[in-house]
Design a protein around this motif. Structure first.
Motif, mmCIF file in Angstrom:
data_model
loop_
_atom_site.group_PDB
_atom_site.id
_atom_site.type_symbol
_atom_site.label_atom_id
_atom_site.label_comp_id
_atom_site.label_asym_id
_atom_site.label_seq_id
_atom_site.Cartn_x
_atom_site.Cartn_y
_atom_site.Cartn_z
ATOM 1 N N GLU A 103 0.836 -1.097 0.140
ATOM 2 C CA GLU A 103 0.085 0.017 -0.003
ATOM 3 C C GLU A 103 0.804 1.133 -0.071
ATOM 4 O O GLU A 103 0.562 2.209 -0.802
ATOM 5 N N THR A 104 1.838 1.151 0.779
ATOM 6 C CA THR A 104 2.929 2.327 0.936
ATOM 7 C C THR A 104 3.514 2.480 -0.453
ATOM 8 O O THR A 104 3.354 3.842 -0.906
ATOM 9 N N GLU A 106 2.467 1.732 -3.425
ATOM 10 C CA GLU A 106 1.369 2.095 -4.439
ATOM 11 C C GLU A 106 1.074 3.616 -4.195
ATOM 12 O O GLU A 106 0.707 4.305 -5.440
ATOM 13 N N ALA A 107 1.092 4.077 -3.017
ATOM 14 C CA ALA A 107 1.057 5.561 -2.684
ATOM 15 C C ALA A 107 2.227 6.615 -3.097
ATOM 16 O O ALA A 107 1.936 7.653 -2.909
ATOM 17 N N ARG A 110 5.012 9.277 -8.171
ATOM 18 C CA ARG A 110 5.728 8.664 -9.395
ATOM 19 C C ARG A 110 6.813 9.457 -9.878
ATOM 20 O O ARG A 110 6.966 10.696 -9.879
ATOM 21 N N ARG B 4 0.714 1.695 -10.586
ATOM 22 C CA ARG B 4 0.164 1.891 -9.034
ATOM 23 C C ARG B 4 -0.283 0.345 -8.468
ATOM 24 O O ARG B 4 -0.542 0.028 -7.617
ATOM 25 N N THR B 5 -0.461 -0.573 -9.560
ATOM 26 C CA THR B 5 -1.007 -1.698 -9.124
ATOM 27 C C THR B 5 0.131 -2.825 -9.359
ATOM 28 O O THR B 5 0.956 -2.844 -10.566
ATOM 29 N N TYR B 61 10.813 8.371 -1.725
ATOM 30 C CA TYR B 61 9.993 7.132 -1.610
ATOM 31 C C TYR B 61 10.149 6.883 0.145
ATOM 32 O O TYR B 61 9.811 5.723 0.576
#
Lengths: 111, 111
Positions: A103-104, A106-107, A110, B4-5, B61
């Motif tokens: 989850e981290t 994916e959030a 970019r 994202r996935t 990140y």
DNA sequence: CTCCATGCTTACAAAAAGGTGAGTACCTGA
DNA sequence: TCAGGTACTCACCTTTTTGTAAGCATGGAG
């Protein structure tokens, strides 16, 4: 493979398993041998060209084994070698890390 | 970061640590915080541009922390966050695998 | 004949990653 | 005034990686 000398083990390992697909292919072959078409479906998003290209490379590295069945329509099965299995095992903690922090990740913003 | 996935944890992890330098930078920061110049010397072969680019990404990140000391000449120290440490730990087996099979890997045919 | 499935192969193009070399800003000490 | 040390920043270019779309060979089914 780009170089012959590495500054550390991680360096070498990343060189072998680097790129977008190799780790995923290794992962997909973890449980059982798969044929080309199955692998293609198992590794979502990969194109035929990429899949073959990576498989060939991994075969030349001794990570996967390619078994051809002389049938029509053709059947080719890919499986992990011992070497491939050992690499896969080494990747398990990384996979778990990714799972845990999915989850981290994916959030994340970019690049 | 490209997507994202993810199809699995490994997929996500590779997306975070992918590329030629991130794993090595992480590795170099494992023991102690290093300043820019030290890091540059620690990660052999990296250019200033690449080093900063990767550090910025890793900072965004949440893997590394950047501490600026307002001095002249300037001093900036990079260290791992908790998150960075956890990733590094997950990379240990991969590093060991690479270490163990270094000779095999170095003898591999080139792509 | 023609179509189907499978496992590739090829040519071309786009995108991402990486490299090079120069330049900036700051204060210090000579 | 001028070079020195540190940490960047920028413009430009090359290499590597990835993607797209099409084509090929095989033999059995219809």
């Amino acid at each position: 493979m780009k170089k012959r000398t590495y500054s550390c083990g991680l360096d070498a390992a990343v060189d072998v398993v680097g790129g977008k697909w190799k780790a995923l292919i290794l992962w997909a072959l973890h449980h059982e041998p798969l044929r080309f078409g199955e692998l293609r479906r198992a590794v979502s998003g990969v194109s035929e060209k990429m899949l073959i290209q990576q498989l060939r490379e991994m075969e030349s590295y001794g990570l996967v084994h390619r078994e051809v069945y002389h049938q029509v329509p053709p059947k080719v099965e890919y499986s992990l070698t011992e070497f491939g299995h050992s690499l896969n095992t080494a990747l398990v903690p990384l996979g778990e890390w990714g799972e845990k922090h999915m989850e981290t990740i994916e959030a994340l913003p970019r690049g």
